[in-house]
Enzyme design. Sequence first.
Site, PDB file in Angstrom:
ATOM      1  CD  GLU A  99      64.519  33.106  40.844  1.00  8.76           C
ATOM      2  OE1 GLU A  99      65.307  34.038  41.071  1.00  8.76           O
ATOM      3  OE2 GLU A  99      64.327  32.647  39.715  1.00  8.76           O
ATOM      4  CG  ASP A 104      67.480  29.521  42.119  1.00 11.07           C
ATOM      5  OD1 ASP A 104      67.031  28.842  43.064  1.00 11.07           O
ATOM      6  OD2 ASP A 104      66.772  30.247  41.402  1.00 11.07           O
ATOM      7  CG  ASP A 130      61.206  34.736  38.258  1.00 11.30           C
ATOM      8  OD1 ASP A 130      60.101  34.908  37.690  1.00 11.30           O
ATOM      9  OD2 ASP A 130      62.154  34.122  37.729  1.00 11.30           O
ATOM     10  CD  GLU A 177      62.609  37.114  36.409  1.00  9.39           C
ATOM     11  OE1 GLU A 177      63.387  37.635  37.254  1.00  9.39           O
ATOM     12  OE2 GLU A 177      62.894  36.065  35.799  1.00  9.39           O
ATOM     13  CE  LYS A 201      66.451  33.085  32.393  1.00  9.42           C
ATOM     14  NZ  LYS A 201      65.142  32.396  32.338  1.00  9.42           N
ATOM     15  CB  SER A 232      69.300  36.444  34.291  1.00  6.94           C
ATOM     16  OG  SER A 232      68.864  35.247  34.889  1.00  6.94           O
ATOM     17  NE  ARG A 274      68.356  30.333  31.715  1.00  5.17           N
ATOM     18  CZ  ARG A 274      67.737  29.814  30.650  1.00  5.17           C
ATOM     19  NH1 ARG A 274      68.339  29.829  29.489  1.00  5.17           N
ATOM     20  NH2 ARG A 274      66.506  29.320  30.737  1.00  5.17           N
ATOM     21  CE  LYS A 280      66.409  35.358  38.144  1.00  2.00           C
ATOM     22  NZ  LYS A 280      64.959  35.232  38.000  1.00  2.00           N
TER      23      LYS A 280
HETATM   24  C1  PEP Z   1      64.529  32.404  35.753  1.00  2.00           C
HETATM   25  O1  PEP Z   1      63.398  32.019  35.546  1.00  2.00           O
HETATM   26  O2  PEP Z   1      64.730  33.582  35.990  1.00  2.00           O
HETATM   27  C2  PEP Z   1      65.667  31.460  35.648  1.00  2.00           C
HETATM   28  C3  PEP Z   1      66.907  31.854  35.840  1.00  2.00           C
HETATM   29  O3  PEP Z   1      65.314  30.174  35.444  1.00  2.00           O
HETATM   30  P1  PEP Z   1      65.778  29.181  34.298  1.00  2.00           P
HETATM   31  O4  PEP Z   1      67.247  29.293  34.112  1.00  2.00           O
HETATM   32  O5  PEP Z   1      65.362  27.864  34.836  1.00  2.00           O
HETATM   33  O6  PEP Z   1      65.038  29.597  33.057  1.00  2.00           O
HETATM   34 MG    MG Z   2      62.523  34.111  35.539  1.00  2.00          MG
END
Ligand code: PEP
Ligand code: MG
Length: 481
Positions: free
Chosen positions: A185, A228, A270, A343, A393, A420, A422, A444
């Site tokens: 990203e 995303d 990222d 990241e 997450k 964050s 996903r 994010k």
């Molecule tokens: C990330 O890597 O920051 C991300 C949001 O990806 P994923 O949900 O695929 O782990």
């Molecule tokens: Mg990540």
Amino acid sequence: MSVQEYLDKHMLSRKIEDAVNAAVRAKTPDPVLFISNHMRKVVPSVITKIKGRQILDSRGIPTVEVDLFTNKGSFRASVPSGHVTGMYEAVELRDGDKGMYLGNSVTRAVKNINEKISEALIGMDPTLQSQIDQAMIDLDKTEKKIPLYKHISDLSGKTNLTLPVPAFTVISGGKHAGNNLAIQEIMILPIGASRFEEALQMGSETYHHLKAVIKEKYGEQGCNVGEDGGFSPNLSRQDSYNLLVQEGLNLVKEAISRTGYGEKIKMAIDVAATTFCIGFGFVYGDCLLSTTDPVFLLRANVGTKYDLDYRFENKSGQNFKSGDDMIKMYEELCAAYPIVSIEDPFDKEDWEHVKRLSDLGLCQVVGDDLLMSNHKRIERAIHESSCTALLLKVNQIGTVTEALEVVKLAKDAHWGVVVSHRSGETEDSFIADLSVGLAMGQIKTGAPCRGERLAKYNQLLRIEEELGDQAVYAGEDWRAT
Ligand code: PEP
Ligand code: MG
């Protein structure tokens, strides 16, 4: 007023005539009773009195009962209650005085009914359900319902509700897209906005300028988006540099310059470097070995290479980089672009290099795959000063309570925390409220594009509107809140 004026004003002749005609049509044996009932029906209903009281529910616990009087009759209703009172429900207002029904009495709620709610509803037509409900919702805002972000803030003991700086993903690569960009990203952070609303506008405008920049260079196809919502063009190498990431960053830099926002917008990446990390056995994104495997740890520290061309079939090997090469690359990127956050710059087991990068203090270093929002890995990273921020997450942790615990760990270590999404998302906007309630300063949640991403950004807009003068946008304090 003359008799005739009075009759005309209330349309009495017409109404009496209608009632008499109805009695004749019905051939009723008691026309006077019929006419009197008919007249009662045509009179508009109006609420005349409301009386609330405390009663006991089936478990012997206090609840609220209300008698509602109109000019046509009286009605009674009472409220049930349950053990599980979810965070999305209207809050039960209980007195909390342990000396009365063990804290469960509802005299404050009854007082609200007999005073504030009565005052608002008396004189209204009881059949106008939505107007009555709206009148109560208007009162409710301050009296009963608690917004989710406030509930989270109460849970965490935070008092400074803060709108986060959004990290908008504008270019996608890695596992989130099918293009040739190894890093996952490229993001933009409107740190210089004064409000979230302005940050969203800056993000959206940049995104659309970027679309135009990409279209000019790569055609319509380059504007396809990744999971995303970031654009995912197949990038081409330019003479002056040999890294595709530089091409991606240049496209974004050009888009920012077209907006005129300049330094107000910063960049972040990222890298998700586990995706293109090669151990001795040439296993991409090695997910098979556990953290404690001594062989793997040896590989990670000694033999690990990063293949920035991992999507190319015919590669020369010139972009196989050691951990040290990667650090040099990050130094160059941070010098050339306004990058404020990186990241997962290394494989999820490459603890050594991530620490060495963090020690340089170039920018915020975020642990996502490195930490997996896992308590033990976060403790290790804090102990070893491996990184300077946590990517939170919530679904990786499992519960809100555990999320609050790891946030506390991170904050006590003076880390940044990025709430964050996903890559696979839904329209649920919980993380928007979470970021405000925890006052984390950073969120994010993808591009300013695609419904499931905008569900979060739009919720932040609503929260900012609801907070009015009290709304604070993290802005320059994005790491410090
Ligand atoms: C990330 O890597 O920051 C991300 C949001 O990806 P994923 O949900 O695929 O782990
Ligand atoms: Mg990540």
